[in-house]
Design a protein around this motif. Structure first.
Motif, PDB file in Angstrom:
ATOM      1  N   GLY A  20       0.815  -1.212   0.000  1.00 44.60           N
ATOM      2  CA  GLY A  20       0.000   0.000   0.000  1.00 44.60           C
ATOM      3  C   GLY A  20       0.845   1.256   0.000  1.00 44.60           C
ATOM      4  N   LEU A  21       1.949   1.216   0.785  1.00 44.42           N
ATOM      5  CA  LEU A  21       2.862   2.362   0.791  1.00 44.42           C
ATOM      6  C   LEU A  21       3.487   2.554  -0.579  1.00 44.42           C
ATOM      7  CD1 LEU A  21       4.649   1.871   4.228  1.00 44.42           C
ATOM      8  CD2 LEU A  21       2.971   3.633   3.630  1.00 44.42           C
ATOM      9  N   PHE A  22       3.823   1.442  -1.226  1.00 39.60           N
ATOM     10  CA  PHE A  22       4.411   1.540  -2.564  1.00 39.60           C
ATOM     11  C   PHE A  22       3.420   2.161  -3.552  1.00 39.60           C
ATOM     12  CE2 PHE A  22       4.485  -0.584  -6.719  1.00 39.60           C
ATOM     13  CZ  PHE A  22       5.593   0.059  -7.234  1.00 39.60           C
ATOM     14  N   ILE A  23       2.158   1.736  -3.456  1.00 40.38           N
ATOM     15  CA  ILE A  23       1.124   2.286  -4.345  1.00 40.38           C
ATOM     16  C   ILE A  23       1.000   3.786  -4.138  1.00 40.38           C
ATOM     17  CG2 ILE A  23      -1.341   2.292  -4.870  1.00 40.38           C
ATOM     18  CD1 ILE A  23      -1.373  -0.665  -4.071  1.00 40.38           C
ATOM     19  N   GLN A  24       0.959   4.197  -2.862  1.00 38.48           N
ATOM     20  CA  GLN A  24       0.792   5.611  -2.568  1.00 38.48           C
ATOM     21  C   GLN A  24       1.972   6.426  -3.083  1.00 38.48           C
ATOM     22  OE1 GLN A  24      -2.011   6.936  -1.318  1.00 38.48           O
ATOM     23  NE2 GLN A  24      -1.092   8.934  -1.742  1.00 38.48           N
ATOM     24  N   SER A  25       3.186   5.894  -2.877  1.00 38.80           N
ATOM     25  CA  SER A  25       4.366   6.614  -3.341  1.00 38.80           C
ATOM     26  C   SER A  25       4.392   6.692  -4.865  1.00 38.80           C
ATOM     27  CB  SER A  25       5.643   5.942  -2.831  1.00 38.80           C
ATOM     28  OG  SER A  25       5.776   4.642  -3.380  1.00 38.80           O
ATOM     29  N   SER A  26       3.953   5.638  -5.536  1.00 41.30           N
ATOM     30  CA  SER A  26       3.921   5.642  -6.991  1.00 41.30           C
ATOM     31  C   SER A  26       2.901   6.638  -7.521  1.00 41.30           C
ATOM     32  CB  SER A  26       3.607   4.237  -7.513  1.00 41.30           C
ATOM     33  OG  SER A  26       4.613   3.345  -7.135  1.00 41.30           O
ATOM     34  N   ARG A  27       1.766   6.713  -6.840  1.00 35.25           N
ATOM     35  CA  ARG A  27       0.743   7.674  -7.255  1.00 35.25           C
ATOM     36  C   ARG A  27       1.261   9.095  -7.111  1.00 35.25           C
ATOM     37  NH1 ARG A  27      -4.604   6.988  -4.262  1.00 35.25           N
ATOM     38  NH2 ARG A  27      -5.281   8.423  -5.883  1.00 35.25           N
ATOM     39  N   ASN A  28       2.028   9.349  -6.062  1.00 38.36           N
ATOM     40  CA  ASN A  28       2.603  10.679  -5.885  1.00 38.36           C
ATOM     41  C   ASN A  28       3.711  10.947  -6.900  1.00 38.36           C
ATOM     42  OD1 ASN A  28       0.904  11.169  -3.725  1.00 38.36           O
ATOM     43  ND2 ASN A  28       2.375  10.416  -2.216  1.00 38.36           N
ATOM     44  N   LEU A  29       4.401   9.907  -7.308  1.00 39.97           N
ATOM     45  CA  LEU A  29       5.507  10.069  -8.250  1.00 39.97           C
ATOM     46  C   LEU A  29       5.036  10.586  -9.605  1.00 39.97           C
ATOM     47  CD1 LEU A  29       7.909   7.020  -7.751  1.00 39.97           C
ATOM     48  CD2 LEU A  29       8.419   9.433  -7.439  1.00 39.97           C
ATOM     49  N   ARG A  30       3.782  10.345  -9.955  1.00 42.76           N
ATOM     50  CA  ARG A  30       3.334  10.761 -11.278  1.00 42.76           C
ATOM     51  C   ARG A  30       3.415  12.279 -11.429  1.00 42.76           C
ATOM     52  NH1 ARG A  30      -1.281  10.172  -8.292  1.00 42.76           N
ATOM     53  NH2 ARG A  30      -3.119  11.456  -8.797  1.00 42.76           N
ATOM     54  N   TRP A  31       3.244  13.009 -10.324  1.00 41.94           N
ATOM     55  CA  TRP A  31       3.341  14.463 -10.401  1.00 41.94           C
ATOM     56  C   TRP A  31       4.796  14.895 -10.551  1.00 41.94           C
ATOM     57  CZ3 TRP A  31      -1.020  16.292 -11.701  1.00 41.94           C
ATOM     58  CH2 TRP A  31      -2.204  15.717 -11.227  1.00 41.94           C
ATOM     59  N   ALA A  32       5.695  14.142  -9.954  1.00 41.36           N
ATOM     60  CA  ALA A  32       7.121  14.418 -10.164  1.00 41.36           C
ATOM     61  C   ALA A  32       7.499  14.150 -11.617  1.00 41.36           C
ATOM     62  CB  ALA A  32       7.971  13.568  -9.218  1.00 41.36           C
ATOM     63  N   VAL A  33       6.936  13.070 -12.176  1.00 40.71           N
ATOM     64  CA  VAL A  33       7.176  12.756 -13.591  1.00 40.71           C
ATOM     65  C   VAL A  33       6.667  13.889 -14.471  1.00 40.71           C
ATOM     66  CG1 VAL A  33       6.493  11.223 -15.476  1.00 40.71           C
ATOM     67  CG2 VAL A  33       7.192  10.260 -13.273  1.00 40.71           C
ATOM     68  N   LEU A  34       5.477  14.395 -14.173  1.00 44.75           N
ATOM     69  CA  LEU A  34       4.920  15.492 -14.958  1.00 44.75           C
ATOM     70  C   LEU A  34       5.795  16.740 -14.839  1.00 44.75           C
ATOM     71  CD1 LEU A  34       2.691  16.677 -16.712  1.00 44.75           C
ATOM     72  CD2 LEU A  34       1.405  17.200 -14.620  1.00 44.75           C
ATOM     73  N   ALA A  35       6.253  17.036 -13.627  1.00 45.98           N
ATOM     74  CA  ALA A  35       7.097  18.220 -13.420  1.00 45.98           C
ATOM     75  C   ALA A  35       8.397  18.097 -14.219  1.00 45.98           C
ATOM     76  CB  ALA A  35       7.399  18.402 -11.936  1.00 45.98           C
ATOM     77  N   LEU A  36       9.023  16.930 -14.175  1.00 48.19           N
ATOM     78  CA  LEU A  36      10.273  16.730 -14.909  1.00 48.19           C
ATOM     79  C   LEU A  36      10.044  16.779 -16.413  1.00 48.19           C
ATOM     80  CD1 LEU A  36      11.831  13.875 -12.736  1.00 48.19           C
ATOM     81  CD2 LEU A  36      12.626  16.247 -12.898  1.00 48.19           C
ATOM     82  N   SER A  37       8.934  16.226 -16.872  1.00 47.16           N
ATOM     83  CA  SER A  37       8.601  16.286 -18.290  1.00 47.16           C
ATOM     84  C   SER A  37       8.411  17.731 -18.736  1.00 47.16           C
ATOM     85  CB  SER A  37       7.342  15.470 -18.571  1.00 47.16           C
ATOM     86  OG  SER A  37       6.958  15.566 -19.930  1.00 47.16           O
ATOM     87  N   CYS A  38       7.767  18.538 -17.894  1.00 48.02           N
ATOM     88  CA  CYS A  38       7.567  19.959 -18.217  1.00 48.02           C
ATOM     89  C   CYS A  38       8.896  20.696 -18.283  1.00 48.02           C
ATOM     90  CB  CYS A  38       6.655  20.612 -17.181  1.00 48.02           C
ATOM     91  SG  CYS A  38       4.927  20.084 -17.268  1.00 48.02           S
ATOM     92  N   ILE A  39       9.805  20.377 -17.353  1.00 50.66           N
ATOM     93  CA  ILE A  39      11.130  21.011 -17.364  1.00 50.66           C
ATOM     94  C   ILE A  39      11.867  20.666 -18.653  1.00 50.66           C
ATOM     95  CG2 ILE A  39      13.408  21.002 -16.266  1.00 50.66           C
ATOM     96  CD1 ILE A  39      11.963  20.631 -13.589  1.00 50.66           C
ATOM     97  N   ALA A  40      11.801  19.396 -19.022  1.00 50.05           N
ATOM     98  CA  ALA A  40      12.481  18.967 -20.248  1.00 50.05           C
ATOM     99  C   ALA A  40      11.930  19.687 -21.476  1.00 50.05           C
ATOM    100  CB  ALA A  40      12.346  17.453 -20.417  1.00 50.05           C
ATOM    101  N   MET A  41      10.606  19.774 -21.586  1.00 47.39           N
ATOM    102  CA  MET A  41      10.004  20.394 -22.756  1.00 47.39           C
ATOM    103  C   MET A  41      10.173  21.913 -22.737  1.00 47.39           C
ATOM    104  SD  MET A  41       9.040  17.962 -24.586  1.00 47.39           S
ATOM    105  CE  MET A  41       8.279  19.014 -25.822  1.00 47.39           C
ATOM    106  N   THR A  42      10.187  22.514 -21.544  1.00 49.44           N
ATOM    107  CA  THR A  42      10.406  23.959 -21.445  1.00 49.44           C
ATOM    108  C   THR A  42      11.766  24.330 -22.010  1.00 49.44           C
ATOM    109  OG1 THR A  42       8.982  24.159 -19.493  1.00 49.44           O
ATOM    110  CG2 THR A  42      10.579  25.913 -19.858  1.00 49.44           C
TER     111      THR A  42
END
Length: 655
Positions: free
Chosen positions: A12-34
């Motif tokens: 369950g902790l892994f699921i929660q951390s993975s769900r939170n990671l998607r926003w980090a992925v989005l932030a990094l993707s935005c930095i790359a494209m910016t």
């Protein structure tokens, strides 16, 4: 052995951390494209600075400048047919890293070329930048689709687009300021630093994706009810022999299954079906994945079993993609022509917008009868001394020329000055002597302290302010695009009217460029219109592509229309250069008239598009409600039992 309770908590902790990671992925993707967008638009933001800086080695600046964008687009006439295949093979995060590295190499070459004043190196750098700059967008979109679902998927695309476009806005603000304060090459090297941040962001994305792969997770639904794990297969594993395994292993991810002693697959499936409420939609998702696996092209198994046939299969697959072009109907080709012509009013305009606004609004030529009181002496600076300390601009009748902040200060008609210890005691000039019998604007290099400090400091100060004003003004369309594109996307999804919106956008562009060509008022209103047209057109044209072709041809259709778009983006800048040179290096009004003609052609194509659409069932103008109704009717007409294979039937057929 881990107890079931502890195992559940850890998972369950892994699921929660993975769900939170998607926003980090989005932030990094935005930095790359910016970073990608920032460096792509550097030439546009530094139009005037590049013209002055490259003057010593330039015979035709307009041609060389526009080639910076044509050379970027040329590789992308072909790449759209192959970029998706690269992403599929390498994975989205690794592909982003590859394309970001190509962009970084291209930007480094572009910066080196600017420092050495070599157009050849600069154009080579922009060509390499083109190999990575467009394809990284495909990889970024794929990455988002792997981490987000449902409504959050649309949200992630909207955020990515908005923040990425802010890279262009930041460039328009920062690059002219850095060039004016320090130097033009340094402003371009800032782009290298920004691209390095993009590469760093992609490295972090690889690390996060590796974390996801190590834990075997394929997708987590937003409510946390669906848990899917991707299989970890060896490179030489066979697809057909693992067909059943692909279905079972995602389902037995629950840690409690580790404690089961049976190896009987049927017993395992029965147990999982009994606990289907606990697993949520996992069975349905696995079934859909299984169905997709069953209907995959038969050559897929051969490509997995026999690695030596990969290149041949890829060639056949890509050849098949090109053959699919014959399957497209009139509606698609009209869309493609519209895309090429209308985008020529948007992106090539932005390439030269700084020069247009510079000439039209913020650095207009002074009246022809305005001359300096001492026309053969410096106008303003450390060399203006004695009785010439005040060298104002006057009319031929002796009256003072009233010049506002948007009019270029008057230059000397001629100068003849040689450096010595007295006149260059404080500043280091580039040359030993400055001899001009007929001084022109192009002769003034404001990066040389002779001009910026000693002889025409008022001119250089006004010119710097004008370039920075132009940069801020040309950011208006991109600011609107970044903020309104998600909203327009929602509206188009709801009401349809895609063909009608392309007509509206084209007509709006006609008025935008007519006003820029003929009027001398503030450019703010036309640029707002440009931003509205850009946002609405993009929101309508790209979702129309899947509706204009059969579902099995959608991928090839996107590749074809992107290729056609880039063909236009490679050709139209060269046409603009020809018009500019034929107009005695003036953008107004001839270049703007060209944009008006393109917008008029886009309007005619939009009218034809609406006529053809109405004759083919209004697939483009149909709204969400009518689409849903038609889908329901199609489902009612077909036998559910004939089309649907149940989860239990799939299990029975494979065991």
């Amino acid at each position: 052995m881990t107890t079931p309770q502890n195992s559940t908590n850890d998972f369950g902790l892994f699921i929660q951390s993975s769900r939170n990671l998607r926003w980090a992925v989005l932030a990094l993707s935005c930095i790359a494209m910016t970073g990608i967008y920032y460096s792509f638009d550097i030439p546009a933001a530094l139009h005037q600075q590049l013209e002055e800086y490259m003057a010593p080695v330039t015979k035709n600046f307009s041609l060389d400048f526009n080639l910076l964008y044509s050379s970027y687009s040329i590789p992308n006439i072909i790449l759209p047919f192959f970029g998706g295949n690269i992403v599929d093979r390498l994975g989205s995060s690794r592909s982003m890293f590859l394309f970001a590295c190509l962009s970084l190499v291209g930007q480094i070459l572009f910066a080196v070329g600017s420092r050495t004043q070599s157009w050849a190196i600069m154009l080579t750098g922009r060509t390499i930048y083109g190999f990575g700059g467009e394809s990284i967008g495909v990889a970024s979109s794929t990455l988002n689709s792997q981490w987000f679902e449902g409504k959050e998927l649309a949200l992630s695309f909207g955020i990515n687009l908005a923040l990425s476009r802010m890279g262009s806005v930041l460039n328009n603000m920062i690059s002219p300021k850095v060039a004016n304060t320090y130097s033009t090459p340094l402003a371009i090297w800032v782009g290298v630093f920004v691209n390095s941040l993009s590469v760093t962001a992609c490295i972090l994305l690889i690390i996060i994706s590796g974390f996801k792969e190590q834990n075997g997770e394929e997708r987590i639904d937003l409510d946390g009810s669906t848990i899917s794990k991707s299989l970890t297969n060896n490179d030489n594993s066979e697809v057909d022999s693992n067909c059943s395994k692909e279905l079972i292993e995602p389902l037995i991810s629950d840690e409690n299954e580790k404690n089961r002693d049976t190896d009987d697959p049927k017993e395992t499936i029965e147990h999982l079906i009994a606990n289907q409420n606990k697993l949520g939609r996992v069975a349905i998702d696995s079934e859909e994945n299984m169905m997709e696996s069953l209907i995959t092209d038969e050559n897929q198994t051969d490509r997995v079993n026999n690695n030596s046939s990969v290149e041949l299969d890829t060639f056949e697959e890509e050849s098949y993609h090109f053959a699919q072009l014959n399957k497209f109907g009139t509606l698609f080709w009209i869309l493609s022509a519209s895309c090429m012509v209308v985008y020529s009013c948007i992106l090539p305009f932005n390439n030269v917008a700084s020069g247009i606004l510079f000439q039209r609004n913020y650095f207009k030529a002074a009246p022809s009868d305005c001359l300096l009181k001492f026309p053969n002496k410096c106008a303003f600076g450390t060399l203006v001394q004695g009785e010439e300390a005040f060298n104002p601009a006057t009319h031929s009748d002796g009256s003072s020329c009233e010049l506002n902040n948007n009019i270029a200060p008057v230059l000397p008609q001629s100068i003849n000055i040689t450096r010595n210890s007295e006149n260059d005691s404080k500043h280091s000039w580039k040359y030993e002597s400055y001899i001009f019998d007929a001084l022109k604007n192009d002769d003034v290099d404001c990066e040389d302290t002779f001009w910026s400090k000693s002889c025409t400091s008022n001119y250089c100060s006004a010119r710097n302010r004008a370039t920075e004003k132009s940069g801020r003004a040309m950011s208006i369309p991109y600011c609107l695009s970044a903020s309104l594109s998600p909203l327009f996307g929602i509206i188009v999804d709801k009401i349809g009217c895609r063909a009608l919106i392309t007509l509206f956008s084209s007509i709006l562009l006609v008025f935008v460029h007519l006003s820029l060509a003929q009027l001398h008022s503030s450019p703010v209103i036309p640029l707002i219109g440009q931003g509205l047209a850009y946002s609405s057109y993009a929101a309508a044209i790209w979702p129309s592509v899947p509706l204009a072709v059969e579902p099995k041809y959608v991928g090839t259709a996107f590749g074809a229309i992107t290729s056609i778009q880039n063909a236009g983006l490679a050709i139209f800048p060269l046409i603009i250069s020809f018009i500019y040179n034929a107009s005695h290096n003036q953008y107004i009004p001839q270049v703007e008239i060209f944009f008006v003609i393109c917008a008029l052609i886009g309007t005619v194509l939009a009218i034809i598009l609406n006529v053809v659409d109405s004759r083919t069932g209004s697939v483009l103008n149909r709204g969400q409600t009518s689409e849903s109704s038609e889908s329901s009717e199609l489902i009612d007409e077909e036998s559910y039992d004939d089309e649907y294979v149940s989860f239990e039937d799939l299990i029975d057929n494979n065991f």
